[in-house]
Structures are given as C-alpha cells and as structure tokens.
Design a protein around this motif. Structure first.
Motif, PDB file in Angstrom:
ATOM      1  N   PHE A 334     -31.358  12.888  28.527  1.00  0.00           N
ATOM      2  CA  PHE A 334     -32.484  12.254  29.136  1.00  0.00           C
ATOM      3  C   PHE A 334     -34.165  13.383  28.889  1.00  0.00           C
ATOM      4  O   PHE A 334     -35.175  12.787  28.311  1.00  0.00           O
ATOM      5  CB  PHE A 334     -32.105  12.416  30.683  1.00  0.00           C
ATOM      6  N   LEU A 335     -33.526  14.430  28.533  1.00  0.00           N
ATOM      7  CA  LEU A 335     -35.090  15.770  28.384  1.00  0.00           C
ATOM      8  C   LEU A 335     -36.232  15.199  27.176  1.00  0.00           C
ATOM      9  O   LEU A 335     -36.544  15.127  26.410  1.00  0.00           O
ATOM     10  CB  LEU A 335     -34.838  16.843  29.319  1.00  0.00           C
ATOM     11  N   TRP A 336     -34.461  15.464  25.750  1.00  0.00           N
ATOM     12  CA  TRP A 336     -34.562  15.293  24.727  1.00  0.00           C
ATOM     13  C   TRP A 336     -35.050  13.967  24.792  1.00  0.00           C
ATOM     14  O   TRP A 336     -36.533  13.397  24.037  1.00  0.00           O
ATOM     15  CB  TRP A 336     -33.092  15.276  23.698  1.00  0.00           C
ATOM     16  N   LEU A 337     -34.663  12.915  25.062  1.00  0.00           N
ATOM     17  CA  LEU A 337     -34.704  11.643  24.631  1.00  0.00           C
ATOM     18  C   LEU A 337     -36.424  11.040  25.355  1.00  0.00           C
ATOM     19  O   LEU A 337     -37.358  10.172  24.786  1.00  0.00           O
ATOM     20  CB  LEU A 337     -34.305  10.737  25.668  1.00  0.00           C
ATOM     21  N   MET A 338     -37.467  12.011  26.739  1.00  0.00           N
ATOM     22  CA  MET A 338     -38.276  11.174  27.688  1.00  0.00           C
ATOM     23  C   MET A 338     -39.096  12.579  26.131  1.00  0.00           C
ATOM     24  O   MET A 338     -40.228  11.568  26.344  1.00  0.00           O
ATOM     25  CB  MET A 338     -38.029  12.402  28.495  1.00  0.00           C
ATOM     26  N   ARG A 339     -39.007  13.247  25.699  1.00  0.00           N
ATOM     27  CA  ARG A 339     -39.364  14.385  24.267  1.00  0.00           C
ATOM     28  C   ARG A 339     -39.810  13.058  23.632  1.00  0.00           C
ATOM     29  O   ARG A 339     -41.290  13.570  23.079  1.00  0.00           O
ATOM     30  CB  ARG A 339     -39.432  15.700  24.359  1.00  0.00           C
ATOM     31  N   ARG A 340     -39.333  12.779  22.949  1.00  0.00           N
ATOM     32  CA  ARG A 340     -39.166  11.662  21.686  1.00  0.00           C
ATOM     33  C   ARG A 340     -39.881  10.752  21.744  1.00  0.00           C
ATOM     34  O   ARG A 340     -40.416  10.789  20.898  1.00  0.00           O
ATOM     35  CB  ARG A 340     -37.359  11.728  21.580  1.00  0.00           C
ATOM     36  N   ARG A 341     -39.751  10.102  22.625  1.00  0.00           N
ATOM     37  CA  ARG A 341     -40.701   8.875  22.863  1.00  0.00           C
ATOM     38  C   ARG A 341     -41.902   9.347  23.755  1.00  0.00           C
ATOM     39  O   ARG A 341     -43.221   8.292  23.943  1.00  0.00           O
ATOM     40  CB  ARG A 341     -40.440   7.636  23.933  1.00  0.00           C
ATOM     41  N   ALA A 342     -42.559  10.988  23.946  1.00  0.00           N
ATOM     42  CA  ALA A 342     -43.560  11.709  24.398  1.00  0.00           C
ATOM     43  C   ALA A 342     -44.299  10.704  25.329  1.00  0.00           C
ATOM     44  O   ALA A 342     -45.663   9.788  25.140  1.00  0.00           O
ATOM     45  CB  ALA A 342     -44.566  11.475  23.123  1.00  0.00           C
ATOM     46  N   MET A 343     -43.442  10.639  26.377  1.00  0.00           N
ATOM     47  CA  MET A 343     -43.900  10.197  27.782  1.00  0.00           C
ATOM     48  C   MET A 343     -45.084  10.140  28.500  1.00  0.00           C
ATOM     49  O   MET A 343     -44.508  11.233  28.814  1.00  0.00           O
ATOM     50  CB  MET A 343     -42.264   9.138  28.852  1.00  0.00           C
TER      51      MET A 343
END
Length: 343
Positions: A334-343
């Motif tokens: 989840f943390l990787w996905l959140m950073r990847r989407r630059a939320m």
C-alpha cells in the motif's frame, strides 16, 4: 497486457487454477501429521466414489484430511476469492485504486457488528446472528465513508482514504472497547483472537454460508461487468451511456457489504487482500472486469490458502493469525502504491 488474446487469457486462468490446486494440496498435506500429496488425492477421490481409489491409508489420516484440513482450505479459498472480487468491484465503484474493504472501514464496521453479538450474546437469530450483524455494520460503515468523502458532488483520493482510515480507526476503537469492557474472559479472549483474523477451528457447518455468499456475489458481479467497465470512463460518461450511476452504486455497495460482512463473520478481519489482488490481476489480464473478476477470484483464493498455510506452520505448534501476515505483506504494498501515485 490489455490486448490479451482469448488463448492467452485462457492460459492465464489455467495457470491461476493450477496455483489454487497446488496451494490447496499443500494446505491439506502439510501439518503436524504429514500426508503425502498422492494420498490426499486418493482420499478425496475415494470420498467422491469408492471405485476411484483403493484405500491404503489409516482412518485417522482420512479424518484429518476430510474433516480437519479440507474445510479450512476451502474456507480460506472462499475468503480469499471474496475479498479479491470485493476489492476489484470497490476500486471500480469509487474509481480509486487504493480502495479496499479494510482501508475504507468496511471490515471494521463488520467487526463491530460481529463483536456486539459475540460479547453480549445477541443470538436471537441463531447461526445467522453474527453474519447479519456483520453485514449491517459493514453497510453502515461503507455508507458513512462514501458520504464523508464526497464534497460538492466530487470525491478525491485523499478524502476517500482519509475518511476510510478515520472510520476504520474509530470503529476498531469501538470494537476494542466492547471487548475490554466485557465481563466474560472467555468471550473476551475469543473476540480478540477473532479480531486479528484467522481460520482455526473451521468445520463443515461454517463453510456453507460464506460459500453461498461468495458464489452468488461473484455471479452477480460477473453479470454487471459492462456497468463496472462504464464507470472506469467516469460518472458523466457512464450516465451518458445509459447507466443510472447512483442507483447502481447503491446496489453494488449493498452487495459488497453483504460479501464482506459474511466473510468477516467467519474469518475475522483480514486486510489488504482486496487491495493487492486487483492490481496484480490488472497487470496480468488488463482492466476489463469480464476478465479481471474470474482471475481475481482464483488469485485471491490461491493467495489466502498459501498465507493460511504459512500462518499455521511458521511457528508450529503455535499459530499466527492470518490477518497479521496479510497486513505484513499488504502494508508495504500500500505504501509503495501510494507513493507511486504521488497521492
């Protein structure tokens, strides 16, 4: 891989089905009493029809396979498949790849409903008391998060995640308060263990209700894949193509809440499966829900069967709650996905 051919897609489904079979075989074979894989299949075939396999095993091993491990493996597969398809549907309904039954507070709402029944003994509806209470809690939590996240008719990723996390924390605190203020230590211990998520003690009587819910829910979702695909283009585009977006969302939210409530009632709170599986599936077969939903069900089933096997063998004879392992795997994702989407 959005341009996957029918042959390639069939191959992917076959590989995923093979993963489910391999994970299930390992889940039944491995334990404090090891049973060879060939013998596992011999026992199962003999139960289907005695002429299919000659019995060369002891009655104790047959009891272990059929009455102890098989129902647990089946329940793990059903829970994994249900969480995966629910996550896939949720991410389409709210048009947000970070949507997940746990992150949106749905699992916590179901937990509060179930804990109320367990702690206070509200069993007027018999075996349906916990599932119905969990469903009511899941539906209430989902509705609250959805309305809190909308502002001016719009819903952003930040508002959705913040509303979901806040709701999950509040409801988790409520569930914990109910548990620690209980006067019955046995109910307290059982509820705390259940809140961490686990499949210990599964019997055949437990399997049938989630089986019906997951199979029926998945079938309904497969029947509305066109509408789910329309939502990917946006609310205005979907409405222009004839979809009643608000009514469709309300119906699907109710269905997802029913699925999650039923699952939480039998397995406790198991997080992140509904977040991880849809993303992996989209990488494999693309975003079309006609292809994504069957693949998500198979992958979710294989994943949770394997995770449950790890949960009961890592520190045997003790057992790690499976919800702990899925959190350890899903949190970093989840943390990787959140950073990847630059939320």
């Amino acid at each position: 891989m959005t341009g996957l051919t029918r042959t390639s897609y069939a191959l992917v489904l076959a590989l995923l089905a093979g993963l489910v079979v391999a994970a299930a075989t390992a889940g039944i074979a491995i334990g404090s009493v090891g049973v060879p894989a060939g013998q596992v299949w011999g026992i199962l075939l003999h139960r289907v029809h005695p002429a299919l396999a000659e019995p060369t095993w002891t009655p104790v091993r047959e009891t272990i396979v059929v009455d102890v491990r098989l129902p647990r493996v089946l329940l793990a597969g059903l829970v994994g498949a249900g969480l995966a398809v629910s996550g896939t549907a949720l991410q389409a309904l709210v048009r947000n790849p970070l949507a997940d039954p746990m992150l949106l507070g749905i699992s916590s709402g179901a937990t509060v409903g179930a804990v109320l029944v367990m702690v206070f003994g509200l069993t007027a509806l018999g075996t349906f008391s916990v599932p119905l209470a969990a469903f009511a809690g899941a539906l209430a939590a989902l509705a609250a998060v959805y309305f809190l996240a909308r502002s001016g008719g719009r819903m952003t990723t930040v508002r959705l995640v913040l509303a979901g996390v806040a709701m999950a924390e509040v409801l988790s605190a409520v569930a914990s308060f109910l548990v620690v203020t209980s006067d019955d230590p046995h109910k307290t211990q059982a509820a705390l263990r259940w809140m961490l998520g686990g499949l210990a003690g599964t019997t055949w009587t437990i399997v049938w209700i989630p089986a019906a819910a997951v199979l029926l829910g998945t079938a309904v979702l497969l029947g509305v894949t066109r509408s789910l695909n329309l939502l990917l283009a946006g609310e205005e585009a979907a409405a222009a193509l004839g979809l009643d977006v608000h009514r469709f969302r309300a119906a699907l939210f109710t269905l997802v809440a029913l699925l999650i409530g039923t699952i939480v009632a039998v397995s406790g709170q198991i997080g992140f499966v509904g977040l991880i599986m849809p993303h992996v599936v989209r990488l494999l077969v693309g975003a079309d829900h006609r292809r994504a939903l069957p693949a998500a069900a198979l992958l979710g089933a294989a994943f949770l069967i394997a995770t449950d096997l790890a949960a009961r063998t890592l520190i045997a004879p003790e057992e790690v709650p499976v919800g702990v392992l899925t959190a350890l795997l899903g949190g970093p994702f989840f943390l990787w996905l959140m950073r990847r989407r630059a939320m």
